[in-house]
Design an enzyme around this catalytic site. Structure first.
Site, PDB file in Angstrom:
ATOM      1  N   HIS A  44     -10.275  -5.388  -3.122  1.00  0.00           N
ATOM      2  CA  HIS A  44      -8.945  -5.629  -2.552  1.00  0.00           C
ATOM      3  C   HIS A  44      -9.071  -5.969  -1.078  1.00  0.00           C
ATOM      4  CE1 HIS A  44      -9.853  -1.323  -2.187  1.00  0.00           C
ATOM      5  NE2 HIS A  44      -9.188  -1.335  -1.045  1.00  0.00           N
ATOM      6  N   LEU A  45      -8.135  -6.778  -0.616  1.00  0.00           N
ATOM      7  CA  LEU A  45      -7.966  -7.029   0.807  1.00  0.00           C
ATOM      8  C   LEU A  45      -6.752  -6.248   1.278  1.00  0.00           C
ATOM      9  CD1 LEU A  45      -8.329 -10.939   0.949  1.00  0.00           C
ATOM     10  CD2 LEU A  45     -10.119  -9.216   1.256  1.00  0.00           C
ATOM     11  N   HIS A  46      -6.893  -5.616   2.431  1.00  0.00           N
ATOM     12  CA  HIS A  46      -5.743  -5.025   3.108  1.00  0.00           C
ATOM     13  C   HIS A  46      -5.158  -6.085   4.037  1.00  0.00           C
ATOM     14  CE1 HIS A  46      -6.642  -0.627   2.428  1.00  0.00           C
ATOM     15  NE2 HIS A  46      -7.834  -1.150   2.178  1.00  0.00           N
ATOM     16  N   ASP A  84       0.851  -1.193   0.000  1.00  0.00           N
ATOM     17  CA  ASP A  84       0.000   0.000   0.000  1.00  0.00           C
ATOM     18  C   ASP A  84       0.887   1.242   0.000  1.00  0.00           C
ATOM     19  OD1 ASP A  84      -1.773   2.197   0.945  1.00  0.00           O
ATOM     20  OD2 ASP A  84      -3.204   0.573   1.246  1.00  0.00           O
ATOM     21  N   ASN A  89     -12.777  -3.247   2.871  1.00  0.00           N
ATOM     22  CA  ASN A  89     -13.690  -2.102   2.911  1.00  0.00           C
ATOM     23  C   ASN A  89     -14.643  -2.171   1.716  1.00  0.00           C
ATOM     24  OD1 ASN A  89     -12.314  -1.092   5.162  1.00  0.00           O
ATOM     25  ND2 ASN A  89     -10.863   0.033   3.892  1.00  0.00           N
ATOM     26  N   GLY A  97     -15.611   2.585   3.956  1.00  0.00           N
ATOM     27  CA  GLY A  97     -14.280   3.182   3.839  1.00  0.00           C
ATOM     28  C   GLY A  97     -13.578   2.866   2.536  1.00  0.00           C
ATOM     29  N   GLN A  98     -14.316   2.315   1.555  1.00  0.00           N
ATOM     30  CA  GLN A  98     -13.672   1.980   0.279  1.00  0.00           C
ATOM     31  C   GLN A  98     -13.439   3.243  -0.539  1.00  0.00           C
ATOM     32  OE1 GLN A  98     -15.806  -0.889  -2.146  1.00  0.00           O
ATOM     33  NE2 GLN A  98     -14.052  -1.159  -3.538  1.00  0.00           N
TER      34      GLN A  98
HETATM   35  P1  5GP Z   1      -9.647   1.429   0.420  1.00  0.00           P
HETATM   36  O1  5GP Z   1      -9.782   2.735   1.149  1.00  0.00           O
HETATM   37  O2  5GP Z   1     -10.335   1.478  -0.929  1.00  0.00           O
HETATM   38  O3  5GP Z   1     -10.031   0.225   1.200  1.00  0.00           O
HETATM   39  O4  5GP Z   1      -8.095   1.245   0.174  1.00  0.00           O
HETATM   40  C1  5GP Z   1      -7.421   1.712  -0.947  1.00  0.00           C
HETATM   41  C2  5GP Z   1      -5.956   1.675  -0.621  1.00  0.00           C
HETATM   42  O5  5GP Z   1      -5.242   1.790  -1.825  1.00  0.00           O
HETATM   43  C3  5GP Z   1      -5.496   2.814   0.283  1.00  0.00           C
HETATM   44  O6  5GP Z   1      -4.947   2.284   1.479  1.00  0.00           O
HETATM   45  C4  5GP Z   1      -4.468   3.556  -0.555  1.00  0.00           C
HETATM   46  O7  5GP Z   1      -3.358   3.985   0.197  1.00  0.00           O
HETATM   47  C5  5GP Z   1      -4.086   2.528  -1.595  1.00  0.00           C
HETATM   48  N1  5GP Z   1      -3.725   3.105  -2.875  1.00  0.00           N
HETATM   49  C6  5GP Z   1      -4.448   4.007  -3.586  1.00  0.00           C
HETATM   50  N2  5GP Z   1      -3.829   4.283  -4.740  1.00  0.00           N
HETATM   51  C7  5GP Z   1      -2.705   3.536  -4.757  1.00  0.00           C
HETATM   52  C8  5GP Z   1      -1.637   3.395  -5.711  1.00  0.00           C
HETATM   53  O8  5GP Z   1      -1.605   4.007  -6.770  1.00  0.00           O
HETATM   54  N3  5GP Z   1      -0.631   2.539  -5.374  1.00  0.00           N
HETATM   55  C9  5GP Z   1      -0.630   1.828  -4.202  1.00  0.00           C
HETATM   56  N4  5GP Z   1       0.416   1.037  -3.985  1.00  0.00           N
HETATM   57  N5  5GP Z   1      -1.618   1.934  -3.293  1.00  0.00           N
HETATM   58  C10 5GP Z   1      -2.634   2.786  -3.570  1.00  0.00           C
END
Ligand code: 5GP
Ligand code: ZN
Length: 112
Positions: free
Chosen positions: A98-100, A30, A85, A91-92
Site C-alpha cells: 500500500h501507498l500512504h 486510513d 513502508n 514501519g510496515q
Molecule cells: P503500514 O504501517 O503497514 O505502512 O500502514 C498500515 C496502515 O493501515 C496504518 O496506517 C493503519 O492505520 C491502517 N489500517 C490498518 N487496519 C486498517 C483497517 O482495517 N481499515 C483502514 N481503513 N485502515 C487500516
C-alpha cells in the site's frame, strides 16, 4: 489472501471509506489518519510488500493512481507525501502492498 485486512476491505468484508476504485486498484481512508487527509492506495490483488512486487508497470499504475486520488482529494497543489513502508524496519504493519497519501498539512522531514 485469507487473514489479510486489506484483502477483506477489497472483498467488502470489513467496512472502509472508499474514495476511488479503478481497475485493480482501490483507495480508502486510513482508519488512524496521521494528517487531515490520509488515504491508502492498494492493488486489489494481494502483494505482501514492495519486496514481493514483480510487476513494475503495476507499480507505476499504483503511483499514478495515488497522484490522481491526491488531486481529487484537493491536496495536490499545496502538496502531499507518498509513503511506502516496507517490512518491519520500514514501519510496515499491514502486509498487503500500500501507498500512504497523507496531506492537508505541512509534512516534516526527516520522517521518524
Ligand atoms: P503500514 O504501517 O503497514 O505502512 O500502514 C498500515 C496502515 O493501515 C496504518 O496506517 C493503519 O492505520 C491502517 N489500517 C490498518 N487496519 C486498517 C483497517 O482495517 N481499515 C483502514 N481503513 N485502515 C487500516
Ligand atoms: Zn491482502
Amino acid at each position: 489472501m485469507s487473514g489479510c485486512v486489506f484483502c477483506k476491505i477489497v472483498a467488502g468484508e470489513i467496512p472502509a471509506n472508499i474514495v476511488k476504485r479503478a481497475d485493480g486498484l482501490l483507495a480508502f481512508e486510513d482508519q488512524h489518519a496521521q494528517a487531515p487527509t490520509h488515504l491508502l492506495v492498494i492493488p486489489t490483488t494481494h502483494v505482501g510488500s514492495l519486496n514481493d512486487a514483480k510487476d513494475a508497470a503495476a507499480l507505476g499504475k499504483l503511483l499514478a493512481f495515488a497522484r490522481d486520488v491526491a488531486r481529487e482529494a484537493g491536496i495536490a497543489t499545496k502538496g502531499y507525501r507518498v509513503v511506502l513502508n516496507t517490512n518491519p524496519d520500514g514501519g510496515q504493519t499491514v502486509f498487503h502492498l500500500h501507498l500512504h497519501g497523507p496531506g492537508g498539512r505541512t509534512m516534516k522531514w526527516p520522517p521518524g
